[in-house]
Write a protein that holds these residues in place. Sequence first.
Motif, PDB file in Angstrom:
ATOM      1  N   PHE A 107       4.267  65.903 -62.660  1.00 36.23           N
ATOM      2  CA  PHE A 107       4.000  66.952 -63.648  1.00 36.23           C
ATOM      3  C   PHE A 107       4.158  66.403 -65.067  1.00 36.23           C
ATOM      4  O   PHE A 107       3.278  66.576 -65.922  1.00 36.23           O
ATOM      5  N   TYR A 108       5.286  65.750 -65.331  1.00 44.61           N
ATOM      6  CA  TYR A 108       5.515  65.202 -66.673  1.00 44.61           C
ATOM      7  C   TYR A 108       4.540  64.080 -66.995  1.00 44.61           C
ATOM      8  O   TYR A 108       4.126  63.920 -68.157  1.00 44.61           O
ATOM      9  N   LEU A 109       4.155  63.315 -65.993  1.00 46.69           N
ATOM     10  CA  LEU A 109       3.171  62.255 -66.223  1.00 46.69           C
ATOM     11  C   LEU A 109       1.818  62.857 -66.599  1.00 46.69           C
ATOM     12  O   LEU A 109       1.102  62.311 -67.448  1.00 46.69           O
ATOM     13  N   THR A 110       1.472  63.987 -65.997  1.00 47.74           N
ATOM     14  CA  THR A 110       0.187  64.628 -66.273  1.00 47.74           C
ATOM     15  C   THR A 110       0.115  65.151 -67.700  1.00 47.74           C
ATOM     16  O   THR A 110      -0.886  64.960 -68.401  1.00 47.74           O
ATOM     17  N   ILE A 111       1.167  65.801 -68.156  1.00 47.90           N
ATOM     18  CA  ILE A 111       1.128  66.408 -69.486  1.00 47.90           C
ATOM     19  C   ILE A 111       1.532  65.436 -70.589  1.00 47.90           C
ATOM     20  O   ILE A 111       1.445  65.780 -71.766  1.00 47.90           O
ATOM     21  N   SER A 112       1.973  64.229 -70.224  1.00 51.38           N
ATOM     22  CA  SER A 112       2.383  63.270 -71.251  1.00 51.38           C
ATOM     23  C   SER A 112       1.213  62.859 -72.138  1.00 51.38           C
ATOM     24  O   SER A 112       1.399  62.463 -73.288  1.00 51.38           O
ATOM     25  N   SER A 113      -0.011  62.966 -71.616  1.00 50.65           N
ATOM     26  CA  SER A 113      -1.196  62.610 -72.409  1.00 50.65           C
ATOM     27  C   SER A 113      -1.337  63.493 -73.637  1.00 50.65           C
ATOM     28  O   SER A 113      -1.965  63.088 -74.617  1.00 50.65           O
ATOM     29  N   LEU A 114      -0.741  64.687 -73.606  1.00 50.08           N
ATOM     30  CA  LEU A 114      -0.864  65.602 -74.728  1.00 50.08           C
ATOM     31  C   LEU A 114      -0.043  65.165 -75.929  1.00 50.08           C
ATOM     32  O   LEU A 114      -0.341  65.565 -77.064  1.00 50.08           O
ATOM     33  N   ILE A 115       0.995  64.353 -75.706  1.00 45.96           N
ATOM     34  CA  ILE A 115       1.871  63.977 -76.811  1.00 45.96           C
ATOM     35  C   ILE A 115       1.610  62.559 -77.295  1.00 45.96           C
ATOM     36  O   ILE A 115       2.188  62.133 -78.291  1.00 45.96           O
ATOM     37  N   VAL A 116       0.737  61.834 -76.607  1.00 50.99           N
ATOM     38  CA  VAL A 116       0.360  60.494 -77.053  1.00 50.99           C
ATOM     39  C   VAL A 116      -0.733  60.633 -78.100  1.00 50.99           C
ATOM     40  O   VAL A 116      -1.685  61.399 -77.905  1.00 50.99           O
ATOM     41  N   PRO A 117      -0.653  59.932 -79.232  1.00 47.52           N
ATOM     42  CA  PRO A 117      -1.716  60.012 -80.249  1.00 47.52           C
ATOM     43  C   PRO A 117      -3.087  59.738 -79.645  1.00 47.52           C
ATOM     44  O   PRO A 117      -3.267  58.803 -78.863  1.00 47.52           O
ATOM     45  N   SER A 118      -4.041  60.559 -80.022  1.00 47.38           N
ATOM     46  CA  SER A 118      -5.373  60.490 -79.409  1.00 47.38           C
ATOM     47  C   SER A 118      -6.027  59.137 -79.590  1.00 47.38           C
ATOM     48  O   SER A 118      -6.680  58.621 -78.681  1.00 47.38           O
ATOM     49  N   ILE A 119      -5.880  58.549 -80.756  1.00 49.37           N
ATOM     50  CA  ILE A 119      -6.538  57.275 -81.025  1.00 49.37           C
ATOM     51  C   ILE A 119      -5.982  56.173 -80.132  1.00 49.37           C
ATOM     52  O   ILE A 119      -6.690  55.231 -79.761  1.00 49.37           O
TER      53      ILE A 119
END
Length: 271
Positions: A107-119
């Motif tokens: 679960f945390y691995l899935t949503i971690s993409s939201l807090i990583v800078p998009s670039i």
Amino acid sequence: MSLEKRSLSFYFLAAFFGLFILFLYGPMLVIFLLSLQGPEGGLTFPMKGFSLYWINSVFQQQRIGSFAEPFQRSIILGLIVMLVTVAVTVMAGLAFRNRFLGSRSLFYLTISSLIVPSILISFGILVIFSQLGLPTEWYTSALGGHLTWTIPFGFLIILGIFNRFNPAYEEAARDLGAGDVQTFWEVVFPLILPSLVGVGLFGFTLSYDEFNRTALITGSDNTLPLEIFGMTTNVTSPALYALGTLTTIFSFSVMAIALFAIQFFSRRQQQ
């Protein structure tokens, strides 16, 4: 009947809200007006004439770049992202209805993409494709970049949908002899379909105007946001404003269709 006397704070808050609305939609109104200039119109006020000249010119070849093909790519990419997002998040939501080994970490691995800078997401995908010797294209690498943005959001929405779902409907279907697949398609899917329309719309809109996660991995063919950015760095014309007007109308049209679909499926559930 005498009118109720308003307090001073009411007028202050009303004025503040009016300024907020002006700040929110004022730039959009400016774009609309500047896109309706005559052939001699420029990028700033005062307006020079009034016509649909620049609206008509959007789908023609521009002095620098073009709009038609990037627009088509963005639409196709958005539709693919929408379908993949709905399919993946529904399967993930079904899986997370029961606890399994490693579910919390996943679960945390899935949503971690939201807090990583998009670039950084875009750059990471570029590095992976380079190491594998694969070309970056808008329908492969850019698709992956968009999914790292839409799937986590859709996943969180789906979890909320299933948390409110009454399992008694499924139990009743199984008591009547329905299997798992039949129960899903004939009971669960119709009940969550209005919410899935919202998830699909969310995925499409996130993909349609995504820039940072697409910037480094589209290859030689730009999507619409990248094409617009490229034009703003060069001398351009009010056709850019006209494109903003058309895409805004398109966005509101998509939202209206989605709301109509949600209401339609919701009424079918109540019948």
